[in-house]
Design a protein around this motif. Structure first.
Motif, PDB file in Angstrom:
ATOM      1  N   GLY A  33     -13.429 -12.724  39.332  1.00  0.00           N
ATOM      2  CA  GLY A  33     -13.067 -13.703  40.353  1.00  0.00           C
ATOM      3  C   GLY A  33     -11.818 -14.499  40.073  1.00  0.00           C
ATOM      4  O   GLY A  33     -11.557 -15.491  40.754  1.00  0.00           O
ATOM      5  N   MET A  34     -11.013 -14.079  39.097  1.00  0.00           N
ATOM      6  CA  MET A  34      -9.783 -14.804  38.827  1.00  0.00           C
ATOM      7  C   MET A  34      -8.650 -14.306  39.715  1.00  0.00           C
ATOM      8  O   MET A  34      -8.461 -13.095  39.877  1.00  0.00           O
ATOM      9  CB  MET A  34      -9.368 -14.654  37.363  1.00  0.00           C
ATOM     10  CG  MET A  34      -8.186 -15.545  36.988  1.00  0.00           C
ATOM     11  SD  MET A  34      -7.670 -15.382  35.260  1.00  0.00           S
ATOM     12  CE  MET A  34      -6.498 -14.028  35.391  1.00  0.00           C
ATOM     13  N   GLU A  35      -7.898 -15.226  40.298  1.00  0.00           N
ATOM     14  CA  GLU A  35      -6.694 -14.876  41.052  1.00  0.00           C
ATOM     15  C   GLU A  35      -5.576 -14.570  40.063  1.00  0.00           C
ATOM     16  O   GLU A  35      -5.227 -15.413  39.230  1.00  0.00           O
ATOM     17  CB  GLU A  35      -6.279 -16.020  41.970  1.00  0.00           C
ATOM     18  CG  GLU A  35      -4.988 -15.749  42.727  1.00  0.00           C
ATOM     19  CD  GLU A  35      -4.449 -16.978  43.433  1.00  0.00           C
ATOM     20  OE1 GLU A  35      -3.293 -16.907  43.930  1.00  0.00           O
ATOM     21  OE2 GLU A  35      -5.157 -18.002  43.463  1.00  0.00           O
ATOM     22  N   THR A  36      -5.015 -13.381  40.157  1.00  0.00           N
ATOM     23  CA  THR A  36      -3.976 -12.969  39.209  1.00  0.00           C
ATOM     24  C   THR A  36      -2.610 -13.477  39.649  1.00  0.00           C
ATOM     25  O   THR A  36      -2.120 -13.097  40.714  1.00  0.00           O
ATOM     26  CB  THR A  36      -3.939 -11.441  39.064  1.00  0.00           C
ATOM     27  OG1 THR A  36      -5.228 -10.972  38.667  1.00  0.00           O
ATOM     28  CG2 THR A  36      -2.923 -11.027  38.016  1.00  0.00           C
ATOM     29  N   ILE A  37      -2.029 -14.314  38.823  1.00  0.00           N
ATOM     30  CA  ILE A  37      -0.653 -14.744  39.038  1.00  0.00           C
ATOM     31  C   ILE A  37       0.298 -13.731  38.412  1.00  0.00           C
ATOM     32  O   ILE A  37       1.309 -13.333  38.997  1.00  0.00           O
ATOM     33  CB  ILE A  37      -0.404 -16.141  38.432  1.00  0.00           C
ATOM     34  CG1 ILE A  37      -1.383 -17.174  39.029  1.00  0.00           C
ATOM     35  CG2 ILE A  37       1.049 -16.567  38.626  1.00  0.00           C
ATOM     36  CD1 ILE A  37      -1.232 -17.399  40.509  1.00  0.00           C
ATOM     37  N   SER A  81     -10.783  -9.614  34.374  1.00  0.00           N
ATOM     38  CA  SER A  81     -10.793 -11.004  34.829  1.00  0.00           C
ATOM     39  C   SER A  81     -10.708 -11.082  36.352  1.00  0.00           C
ATOM     40  O   SER A  81     -11.299 -11.974  36.971  1.00  0.00           O
ATOM     41  CB  SER A  81      -9.669 -11.814  34.165  1.00  0.00           C
ATOM     42  OG  SER A  81      -8.428 -11.203  34.365  1.00  0.00           O
ATOM     43  N   ARG A  82      -9.985 -10.144  36.993  1.00  0.00           N
ATOM     44  CA  ARG A  82      -9.967 -10.112  38.457  1.00  0.00           C
ATOM     45  C   ARG A  82     -11.360  -9.825  39.009  1.00  0.00           C
ATOM     46  O   ARG A  82     -11.789 -10.435  39.991  1.00  0.00           O
ATOM     47  CB  ARG A  82      -8.976  -9.061  38.963  1.00  0.00           C
ATOM     48  CG  ARG A  82      -7.547  -9.526  39.015  1.00  0.00           C
ATOM     49  CD  ARG A  82      -6.679  -8.585  39.824  1.00  0.00           C
ATOM     50  NE  ARG A  82      -6.573  -7.272  39.215  1.00  0.00           N
ATOM     51  CZ  ARG A  82      -5.702  -6.974  38.248  1.00  0.00           C
ATOM     52  NH1 ARG A  82      -4.876  -7.894  37.802  1.00  0.00           N
ATOM     53  NH2 ARG A  82      -5.655  -5.753  37.757  1.00  0.00           N
ATOM     54  N   PHE A  84      -7.404 -18.955  37.962  1.00  0.00           N
ATOM     55  CA  PHE A  84      -6.199 -18.191  38.254  1.00  0.00           C
ATOM     56  C   PHE A  84      -5.398 -18.066  36.966  1.00  0.00           C
ATOM     57  O   PHE A  84      -5.641 -18.770  35.990  1.00  0.00           O
ATOM     58  CB  PHE A  84      -5.368 -18.867  39.350  1.00  0.00           C
ATOM     59  CG  PHE A  84      -4.930 -20.268  39.007  1.00  0.00           C
ATOM     60  CD1 PHE A  84      -3.698 -20.505  38.419  1.00  0.00           C
ATOM     61  CD2 PHE A  84      -5.753 -21.348  39.277  1.00  0.00           C
ATOM     62  CE1 PHE A  84      -3.299 -21.794  38.100  1.00  0.00           C
ATOM     63  CE2 PHE A  84      -5.365 -22.646  38.947  1.00  0.00           C
ATOM     64  CZ  PHE A  84      -4.135 -22.868  38.368  1.00  0.00           C
ATOM     65  N   ASP A 136      -0.009  -9.979  36.179  1.00  0.00           N
ATOM     66  CA  ASP A 136      -0.862  -8.938  35.619  1.00  0.00           C
ATOM     67  C   ASP A 136      -0.490  -8.696  34.160  1.00  0.00           C
ATOM     68  O   ASP A 136       0.691  -8.626  33.820  1.00  0.00           O
ATOM     69  CB  ASP A 136      -0.726  -7.638  36.402  1.00  0.00           C
ATOM     70  CG  ASP A 136      -1.799  -6.631  36.019  1.00  0.00           C
ATOM     71  OD1 ASP A 136      -1.666  -6.012  34.941  1.00  0.00           O
ATOM     72  OD2 ASP A 136      -2.770  -6.473  36.775  1.00  0.00           O
ATOM     73  N   GLN A 181     -12.247 -22.817  40.518  1.00  0.00           N
ATOM     74  CA  GLN A 181     -11.149 -21.962  40.939  1.00  0.00           C
ATOM     75  C   GLN A 181     -10.404 -21.515  39.684  1.00  0.00           C
ATOM     76  O   GLN A 181      -9.922 -22.352  38.917  1.00  0.00           O
ATOM     77  CB  GLN A 181     -10.196 -22.711  41.875  1.00  0.00           C
ATOM     78  CG  GLN A 181     -10.824 -23.120  43.196  1.00  0.00           C
ATOM     79  CD  GLN A 181      -9.870 -23.912  44.062  1.00  0.00           C
ATOM     80  OE1 GLN A 181      -8.726 -24.147  43.684  1.00  0.00           O
ATOM     81  NE2 GLN A 181     -10.339 -24.320  45.229  1.00  0.00           N
ATOM     82  N   HIS A 197      -0.248 -25.460  41.211  1.00  0.00           N
ATOM     83  CA  HIS A 197      -1.707 -25.598  41.286  1.00  0.00           C
ATOM     84  C   HIS A 197      -2.260 -26.786  40.490  1.00  0.00           C
ATOM     85  O   HIS A 197      -3.401 -27.197  40.739  1.00  0.00           O
ATOM     86  CB  HIS A 197      -2.382 -24.318  40.800  1.00  0.00           C
ATOM     87  CG  HIS A 197      -2.073 -23.117  41.638  1.00  0.00           C
ATOM     88  ND1 HIS A 197      -2.578 -22.938  42.905  1.00  0.00           N
ATOM     89  CD2 HIS A 197      -1.296 -22.023  41.388  1.00  0.00           C
ATOM     90  CE1 HIS A 197      -2.146 -21.791  43.404  1.00  0.00           C
ATOM     91  NE2 HIS A 197      -1.362 -21.217  42.511  1.00  0.00           N
ATOM     92  N   ARG A 208     -10.050 -26.728  38.824  1.00  0.00           N
ATOM     93  CA  ARG A 208      -9.103 -25.635  38.721  1.00  0.00           C
ATOM     94  C   ARG A 208      -8.796 -25.364  37.254  1.00  0.00           C
ATOM     95  O   ARG A 208      -8.446 -26.292  36.505  1.00  0.00           O
ATOM     96  CB  ARG A 208      -7.806 -25.972  39.470  1.00  0.00           C
ATOM     97  CG  ARG A 208      -7.976 -26.180  40.974  1.00  0.00           C
ATOM     98  CD  ARG A 208      -6.638 -26.470  41.634  1.00  0.00           C
ATOM     99  NE  ARG A 208      -6.041 -27.702  41.132  1.00  0.00           N
ATOM    100  CZ  ARG A 208      -6.275 -28.917  41.624  1.00  0.00           C
ATOM    101  NH1 ARG A 208      -7.110 -29.057  42.653  1.00  0.00           N
ATOM    102  NH2 ARG A 208      -5.699 -29.979  41.120  1.00  0.00           N
TER     103      ARG A 208
END
Length: 395
Positions: A54-58, A50-51, A43, A60, A41, A93, A12
């Motif tokens: 494949g990055m999960e946006t915490i 970046s989204r 994020f 924006d 993973q 996380h 992660r």
């Protein structure tokens, strides 16, 4: 803290990129990291690029992308809320690594929070201690476990204070070589004939800087158009800027009918505009270095809040603000700041580089910038460094 690599779960990584250039680098870095760590993973703080990688946006980046002391104070509640959300994500996380991509003041605070939780920090892009607050270099080892720098002269500035530092180079070299079209290709994409005189207007990607610069850029374009009615002007719209907002701002400047007919607003396409143009009027920032690597003559302009500028003048230790001039150590590219960035002054500067002698001089200087930045492969070297920090059990 047990790392995910020790427990056998997927690695992660939290990334934090609060500006358009950082989001671009973060996206490329995620792709490069997944070639080394396929189950990665990712994020954190970022934007559309970046989204897409494949990055999960915490958080924006549009919520936090502000510049200048006064602007930061005005948006402090939003910045504080974003910081709280990122710190909460650290706790939830437990990433194996935080990669902080520039965005100095915010990311330095986030990095301190990560290290306080035993999470290692890789900081990419050094704070410009050689420009202002040089004493801060010795404190950066309290912020990061490893620092990756753009320029070779930065490495000893931090290593002398015991901070592991790697010179990875500048990512723009690879990105420009891979993605920027040739002049002929760019003109074909934009429907421009080879003999049309074209000027690119790039007032930035943040709402604040666009509000301050675009009216001046359009007034400059009015003067350039009056001198040559065949000229055409291209204005690329950053992805973070809504079309209707930009159109309202253009309308509020009350451009002439002639300029509206000569002006084309494009969705994105900033590098195509840079490549297709004979000359550029560009805001100080990463775009000026992109233009330099593409090789298009330019004039750099910038305006910020008056109080922010007054404070910066007392702190800054370097003569230039434009990245091309900083790298060369001289004013190869005209740069006009605050009250000097007037339409009349900018029009004179632009006319000079639209002439053969002025353009030829800048071509020579811009080629020197590329030589000074050295070889490509910066993000691959950064990915190697990050993957090694994730895999290392003792870090």
């Amino acid at each position: 803290m047990n790392s995910s690599t020790e427990t056998g779960s997927a690695p992660r990584v939290m990334l934090a990129a609060g500006e358009a250039s950082g989001d671009m680098y973060a996206a490329e870095l995620i792709t490069a990291l997944r070639r080394r760590l396929p189950a990665l993973q990712a994020f954190g703080l970022g934007g559309a690029q970046s989204r897409a990688a494949g990055m999960e946006t915490i958080v924006d980046m549009d919520r936090v992308s502000v510049m200048g002391l006064v602007e930061v104070i005005r948006h402090y509640p939003d910045l504080r809320a974003a910081m709280n959300e990122m710190v909460a994500a650290l706790d939830e996380h437990r990433p194996d690594l935080l990669i902080a991509v520039d965005f100095q003041e915010f990311n330095q605070r986030l990095a301190r929070a990560a290290r306080a939780r035993g999470i290692p920090v890789l900081f990419f892009v050094a704070p410009q201690v050689w420009a202002w607050r040089p004493g801060r270099a010795r404190h950066f080892s309290q912020i990061a476990d490893h620092l990756a720098v753009l320029f070779d002269f930065e490495k000893p500035l931090f290593e002398r204070h015991g901070l592991p530092t790697t010179h990875v180079g500048h990512p723009l070299i690879d990105l420009i070589d891979r993605e920027a079209p040739s002049r002929n290709t760019a003109r074909g994409q934009l429907g421009l004939s080879d003999d049309t005189p074209v000027i690119g207007l790039l007032p930035g990607s943040r709402h604040g800087e666009i509000e301050r610069l675009l009216p001046t850029f359009l007034a400059t374009a009015e003067r350039l158009l009056a001198a040559d009615g065949a000229r055409r002007f291209l204005l690329p719209r950053a992805g973070s800027v809504k079309p209707e907002w930009l159109e309202r701002l253009i309308t509020a400047t009350a451009p002439s009918t002639e300029l509206r007919e000569a002006l084309t607003v494009l969705d994105g396409s900033s590098r195509a505009v840079m490549a297709a143009s004979d000359a550029l009027l560009v805001a100080s920032g990463t775009a000026s270095l992109e233009a330099a690597l593409i090789g298009t003559p330019m004039v750099i302009a910038y305006r910020t809040n008056a109080l922010t500028h007054a404070i910066a003048r007392r702190l800054v230790r370097i003569e230039h603000i434009g990245l091309p001039n900083i790298i060369l150590g001289r004013e190869a590219v005209p740069e006009r700041i605050q009250q000097d960035a007037t339409p009349d002054r900018l029009a004179v500067d632009m006319e000079a580089i639209l002439q053969p002698a002025g353009a030829t001089a800048q071509y020579r200087d811009l080629a020197e910038i590329r030589d000074r930045l050295g070889a490509g492969g910066a993000l691959e070297r950064l990915a190697d460094l990050a993957a090694g920090m994730v895999k290392s059990p003792d870090r």
